[in-house]
Design an enzyme around this catalytic site. Structure first.
Site, PDB file in Angstrom:
ATOM      1  N   GLY A 120     -27.191  -3.895  -0.897  1.00 53.11           N
ATOM      2  CA  GLY A 120     -26.959  -4.881  -1.941  1.00 53.11           C
ATOM      3  C   GLY A 120     -26.501  -4.194  -3.212  1.00 53.11           C
TER       4      GLY A 120
ATOM      5  N   ARG B  95     -25.993  -8.876   6.951  1.00 54.34           N
ATOM      6  CA  ARG B  95     -24.736  -9.617   7.152  1.00 54.34           C
ATOM      7  C   ARG B  95     -23.601  -8.611   7.380  1.00 54.34           C
ATOM      8  NH1 ARG B  95     -27.201 -12.141   2.846  1.00 54.34           N
ATOM      9  NH2 ARG B  95     -25.834 -11.117   1.340  1.00 54.34           N
TER      10      ARG B  95
ATOM     11  N   GLY C 145     -36.331   2.047 -13.047  1.00 55.27           N
ATOM     12  CA  GLY C 145     -34.901   2.295 -12.908  1.00 55.27           C
ATOM     13  C   GLY C 145     -34.539   3.745 -13.149  1.00 55.27           C
TER      14      GLY C 145
ATOM     15  N   LYS D 295     -45.727  -2.405 -10.650  1.00 54.94           N
ATOM     16  CA  LYS D 295     -45.414  -1.132 -11.307  1.00 54.94           C
ATOM     17  C   LYS D 295     -46.651  -0.541 -11.983  1.00 54.94           C
ATOM     18  CE  LYS D 295     -40.644  -2.643 -11.982  1.00 54.94           C
ATOM     19  NZ  LYS D 295     -39.621  -3.146 -12.927  1.00 54.94           N
TER      20      LYS D 295
END
Length: 429
Positions: A14, A48, A135, A206
């Site tokens: 993704g 997919r 991140g 987190k």
């Protein structure tokens, strides 16, 4: 440099996965130089297969993730599919078949970290997950390596960019919660269903990971106290400004003063404008760490998004690949302290309470009596009356959260209290 490439299987393609694949391809020479061997994308598991994935050869695409991790020639599995299953089974299967794992799966690590660490240790493989918490911000590695010789006492952070964007918009523009959420959604900061973010589930996962690493003890998602931010209003921000504060959704992990227990919690809180976290704007993340020897440290940067998260994944990939070449492993689970996780009621904090009360003599005395009966000391009181009603704002001194919560419940029962308009903790002082 070794000529045989290290083979990498990518689970998920993704926003993050596709960026990982792109960087592996475009920076192949640099990665090889840093690792000491070429790195080859050996397969990409997707749901997919018909979707066009630019830059990824069609022959690498598969829908059989299990077969991919069972191949036996895979050196590292990168898991960016999220969720509990099938991610948990795929990761343990990867260990069983000789692969190390790099994951960005905060929910899985917060819930099943112990079993995943055990599987990695059993098979002599690495489990790295820098991308799971903030991140691109280097945070996991500093906590479990750079500060391994220090004693961390507190981790206080903004670890969700969506919620910080919304609260920052409310603060700077005076917008209401719904209006700020709509803007966050339009700009792509908020998902169509923002529940995981705005109700604090994402931040709680987190917080569990951070507390476990910082305090060398096992903290699961269920151990984290959680409150969302959907009830925060423009009036709360107005009150915060009068106190010289702003409002942030914070993940707070603390070691008790006596060192005998830890706590982990997520909730909106007022923090002074003088605190470094108060200046964190937009969708950015920041984590404030307090340690005995290092003192106060702050880590700041983009906490989500394809490129920032992929950066953290690739950093882990380089580290794990180096370990494979050296036939070594990096740090495993450090839970030697085995400290209990205390309930929220034991946390010592401060409250900002806004009450709608009758504007008549004796009300303030009744309210003060309730605080005294629960052993809670009042710091400041502000009252503004109009047309037979008054807005009464009380800020407390530090007290156990259970005593503060009991005080609020008793206040609700007073005939002179029309309603409790707002309750918010005060942190960072």
């Amino acid at each position: 440099m070794r000529t045989r490439p290290l083979k990498v299987a990518l689970l998920g393609c993704g926003v993050v996965g596709s960026e990982v694949a792109r960087i592996m391809t475009t920076h192949a020479d640099d990665l090889a130089a840093r690792i000491g061997a070429p790195v080859e994308l050996a397969g990409v598991a997707v749901r997919r297969p018909s979707k066009v994935r630019e830059g990824i050869p069609a022959e690498l695409i598969t829908t059989d993730a299990t077969a991919l991790v069972k191949r036996g020639d895979i050196d590292v599995v990168v898991e960016v599919i999220g969720g509990i299953e099938p991610a948990r089974t795929l990761i343990t299967t990867a260990f069983e078949h000789g692969a190390s794992v790099v994951s960005a799966n905060k929910a899985l690590l917060a819930q099943e970290g112990q079993s995943l660490y055990a599987a990695a240790e059993q098979h002599g493989r690495d489990l790295y997950y820098e991308a799971a918490v903030a991140g691109a911000i280097p945070l996991i590695r500093p906590l479990r390596e750079s500060l391994a010789g220090d004693k961390v006492n507190r981790v206080l952070g903004i670890v969700n960019g969506t919620t910080n964007f919304i609260l920052d918009k409310m603060d700077t523009s005076g917008a209401g919660y719904s209006e700020a959420l709509d803007e966050a959604t339009a700009l792509g900061y908020a998902e169509a269903d923002p529940t995981a973010d705005v109700e604090g589930f994402d931040a709680a996962a987190k917080a569990a990971i951070l507390a476990g690493i910082a305090f060398h003890t096992r903290v699961r998602l269920d151990d984290v106290y959680r409150e969302g931010m959907t009830e925060v209003t423009a009036a709360d921000f107005a009150s915060a400004k009068r106190m010289g504060c702003t409002i942030k959704l914070l993940a707070i992990c603390e070691r008790a003063a006596d060192g005998g227990s830890v706590t982990a919690r997520v909730h909106p809180a007022m923090i002074p404008l003088s605190h470094p976290l108060a200046s964190v704007r937009g969708a950015y993340n920041a984590v404030f760490v307090e340690a005995d020897a290092a003192g106060q440290l702050m880590f700041y940067g983009p906490g989500a998004g394809g490129s920032p998260t992929a950066s953290a994944v690739l950093g882990d990939l380089v580290a794990v690949c180096r370990n494979r070449l050296n036939e070594a492993t990096g740090p495993g689970e450090s839970a030697y302290t085995q400290l209990p996780v205390s309930p929220m009621g034991d946390v010592v904090t401060r409250y900002h309470i806004s009450l709608d009360v009758a504007d008549k003599p004796g009300v303030l005395a009744q309210v003060a009596t309730v605080f005294a009966e629960h052993g809670v000391s009042i710091d400041t009181v502000r009252q503004q009356g109009k047309d037979g009603e008054a807005d009464l704002v009380v800020v407390t001194h530090r007290a156990p959260d259970a005593a503060l919560s009991g005080t609020v419940e008793a206040l609700r029962k007073l005939d002179t209290v029309r309603g409790v308009a707002s309750i918010m903790r005060v942190e960072g002082e």
